[in-house]
Design a protein around this motif. Structure first.
Motif, mmCIF file in Angstrom:
data_model
loop_
_atom_site.group_PDB
_atom_site.id
_atom_site.type_symbol
_atom_site.label_atom_id
_atom_site.label_comp_id
_atom_site.label_asym_id
_atom_site.label_seq_id
_atom_site.Cartn_x
_atom_site.Cartn_y
_atom_site.Cartn_z
ATOM 1 N N GLN A 252 0.799 -1.224 0.000
ATOM 2 C CA GLN A 252 0.000 0.000 0.000
ATOM 3 C C GLN A 252 0.834 1.278 0.000
ATOM 4 O O GLN A 252 0.282 2.384 0.055
ATOM 5 C CB GLN A 252 -0.914 0.013 1.235
ATOM 6 N N THR A 253 2.153 1.156 -0.081
ATOM 7 C CA THR A 253 2.989 2.339 0.137
ATOM 8 C C THR A 253 2.992 3.316 -1.030
ATOM 9 O O THR A 253 3.637 4.362 -0.945
ATOM 10 C CB THR A 253 4.432 1.931 0.475
ATOM 11 N N PHE A 254 2.300 3.002 -2.104
ATOM 12 C CA PHE A 254 2.091 4.019 -3.139
ATOM 13 C C PHE A 254 1.109 5.076 -2.642
ATOM 14 O O PHE A 254 1.027 6.172 -3.235
ATOM 15 C CB PHE A 254 1.561 3.378 -4.430
ATOM 16 N N ALA A 255 0.360 4.786 -1.570
ATOM 17 C CA ALA A 255 -0.648 5.725 -1.078
ATOM 18 C C ALA A 255 -0.527 6.008 0.413
ATOM 19 O O ALA A 255 -0.866 7.111 0.852
ATOM 20 C CB ALA A 255 -2.053 5.175 -1.363
ATOM 21 N N ARG A 256 -0.069 5.052 1.195
ATOM 22 C CA ARG A 256 -0.017 5.239 2.638
ATOM 23 C C ARG A 256 1.203 4.544 3.215
ATOM 24 O O ARG A 256 1.660 3.510 2.720
ATOM 25 C CB ARG A 256 -1.293 4.723 3.314
ATOM 26 N N GLY A 257 1.724 5.145 4.287
ATOM 27 C CA GLY A 257 2.882 4.578 4.953
ATOM 28 C C GLY A 257 3.660 5.670 5.653
ATOM 29 O O GLY A 257 3.227 6.831 5.714
ATOM 30 N N THR A 258 4.782 5.326 6.197
ATOM 31 C CA THR A 258 5.643 6.342 6.793
ATOM 32 C C THR A 258 6.246 7.195 5.670
ATOM 33 O O THR A 258 6.220 6.808 4.491
ATOM 34 C CB THR A 258 6.771 5.681 7.594
ATOM 35 N N VAL A 259 6.804 8.334 6.045
ATOM 36 C CA VAL A 259 7.460 9.163 5.030
ATOM 37 C C VAL A 259 8.545 8.358 4.328
ATOM 38 O O VAL A 259 8.716 8.430 3.101
ATOM 39 C CB VAL A 259 8.031 10.451 5.668
ATOM 40 N N GLY A 260 9.279 7.579 5.097
ATOM 41 C CA GLY A 260 10.325 6.753 4.501
ATOM 42 C C GLY A 260 9.779 5.771 3.482
ATOM 43 O O GLY A 260 10.371 5.559 2.411
ATOM 44 N N GLN A 261 8.641 5.137 3.817
ATOM 45 C CA GLN A 261 8.046 4.183 2.874
ATOM 46 C C GLN A 261 7.566 4.885 1.599
ATOM 47 O O GLN A 261 7.755 4.375 0.488
ATOM 48 C CB GLN A 261 6.878 3.447 3.542
ATOM 49 N N ILE A 262 6.906 6.039 1.751
ATOM 50 C CA ILE A 262 6.438 6.780 0.575
ATOM 51 C C ILE A 262 7.634 7.174 -0.291
ATOM 52 O O ILE A 262 7.592 7.062 -1.524
ATOM 53 C CB ILE A 262 5.649 8.032 0.996
ATOM 54 N N CYS A 263 8.714 7.618 0.338
ATOM 55 C CA CYS A 263 9.908 8.007 -0.420
ATOM 56 C C CYS A 263 10.525 6.810 -1.127
ATOM 57 O O CYS A 263 11.008 6.929 -2.262
ATOM 58 C CB CYS A 263 10.916 8.679 0.499
ATOM 59 N N ASP A 264 10.525 5.658 -0.481
ATOM 60 C CA ASP A 264 11.036 4.454 -1.132
ATOM 61 C C ASP A 264 10.205 4.133 -2.374
ATOM 62 O O ASP A 264 10.751 3.735 -3.416
ATOM 63 C CB ASP A 264 11.015 3.271 -0.169
ATOM 64 N N TYR A 265 8.886 4.274 -2.254
ATOM 65 C CA TYR A 265 8.034 4.051 -3.430
ATOM 66 C C TYR A 265 8.395 5.027 -4.545
ATOM 67 O O TYR A 265 8.521 4.633 -5.726
ATOM 68 C CB TYR A 265 6.555 4.202 -3.069
ATOM 69 N N LEU A 266 8.559 6.315 -4.210
ATOM 70 C CA LEU A 266 8.861 7.316 -5.233
ATOM 71 C C LEU A 266 10.212 7.030 -5.891
ATOM 72 O O LEU A 266 10.367 7.197 -7.109
ATOM 73 C CB LEU A 266 8.829 8.711 -4.625
ATOM 74 N N ARG A 267 11.199 6.598 -5.107
ATOM 75 C CA ARG A 267 12.483 6.222 -5.701
ATOM 76 C C ARG A 267 12.317 5.031 -6.643
ATOM 77 O O ARG A 267 12.943 4.976 -7.712
ATOM 78 C CB ARG A 267 13.495 5.899 -4.599
ATOM 79 N N SER A 268 11.463 4.090 -6.260
ATOM 80 C CA SER A 268 11.202 2.936 -7.131
ATOM 81 C C SER A 268 10.517 3.372 -8.426
ATOM 82 O O SER A 268 10.801 2.828 -9.498
ATOM 83 C CB SER A 268 10.331 1.909 -6.406
ATOM 84 N N ALA A 269 9.620 4.367 -8.326
ATOM 85 C CA ALA A 269 8.959 4.884 -9.525
ATOM 86 C C ALA A 269 9.975 5.518 -10.474
ATOM 87 O O ALA A 269 9.902 5.356 -11.692
ATOM 88 C CB ALA A 269 7.879 5.887 -9.141
#
Length: 305
Positions: A252-269
């Protein structure tokens, strides 16, 4: 990685006095771009479900600043950042008037404008704007025809299904030549094909990476089929995150999670092909201080990666 952030515009941030100071602060933090969205009303009995979450449009969107006026305030307060719309519902106004406003904004910002256009999803807004919901794609195609002609041609003449422009000179031209970049939203097969055929890039929202890359591949195929160079198109990914105190389900980290998780998703994108990502916290921040604290946390994390 190019990193953007939202211009304050919705809910408690719908205050023109906030826009210059917060925009300047975001530029000083090192953000590469600032982005606005577009709403005109919050219907009490919506004609269509909100395309996200539980289908209910966030109440913050019922309170809003005009996107291009907010972007103008941001432009006058900054010097370096790109200024974009994700997305501007361009079908609600005649293309000749829209071109004039966008040209003025590009000149005022000294060529920093990215024109992001979408079709919209809420029929109630089209009703309120007096614009037909039907044949939106055709209306967008003719809008793009006119914008491109007004921006690039010395003499403009147009005879279309919706608009007629007699042979005219329309000046001045934008600072960016032959025109500002045009980025298009959309998720339907027709919308993705249009991005590849006509756009300079795709404005996507955060979604599971396999879905994102699958849709992006459709855009790239459409560009190739249209005889364009796919590598010249940009992919911009927007996230409206829900921040959690403890780690969320990785799925679910494309939409919710800690700031670190959201940033990890964005780096993956970005690793998967995105040229730029941007964060809009206006649905979760409750004050200018929280807005800026989140901005600092996001850019510090993303730049560290």
């Amino acid at each position: 990685m190019r990193i953007g952030f939202a211009v304050p515009q919705f809910g408690v941030f719908a205050d023109p006095d906030l826009v210059p100071d917060l925009s300047r602060a975001l530029e000083d933090m090192g953000y590469d771009s600032l982005w606005v969205g577009d709403r005109i009303l919050g219907p009490l009995a919506p004609s269509d479900p909100y395309p996200g979450g539980d289908g209910v449009m966030p109440q913050q969107y019922a309170t809003h600043l005009d996107p291009l006026l907010a972007l103008t305030l941001a432009a006058t307060a900054t010097e370096r950042v790109r200024l974009g719309s994700s997305t501007l519902n361009a079908l609600w106004q005649p293309p000749v008037l829209l071109a004039r406003t966008l040209t003025t904004l590009d000149l005022l910002s000294h060529g920093r404008l990215d024109v992001g256009i979408g079709l919209g999803w809420l029929r109630d807004e089209f009703t309120a704007a007096g614009v037909p919901w039907e044949r939106r794609g055709d209306r967008l195609e003719e809008t793009l025809d006119l914008l491109e002609a007004i921006w690039a041609s010395e003499t403009v003449e147009h005879q279309g299904r919706l608009w007629t422009v007699p042979a005219s000179r329309i000046l001045p031209k934008p600072a960016q030549r032959p025109r500002p970049p045009i980025l298009l939203g959309g998720f339907s097969p027709a919308g993705l094909e249009r991005v590849g055929r006509r756009g300079d890039g795709w404005l996507a929202t955060a979604m599971p990476l396999p879905h994102l890359t699958g849709l992006w591949s459709q855009v790239l195929r459409a560009a190739e089929q249209a005889g364009r160079e796919p590598s010249r198109l940009r992919l911009v990914v927007r996230v409206n995150p829900t921040i959690t105190a403890s780690p969320a389900d990785p799925a679910q980290t494309f939409a919710r999670g800690t700031v670190g998780q959201i940033c990890d998703y964005l780096r993956s994108a970005v690793a998967a092909g995105a040229d730029e990502v941007f964060v809009d916290p206006q649905l979760i921040a409750s004050s200018p201080n929280e807005f800026l604290d989140l901005a600092k946390e996001f850019i510090t994390n993303l730049r560290a990666g």
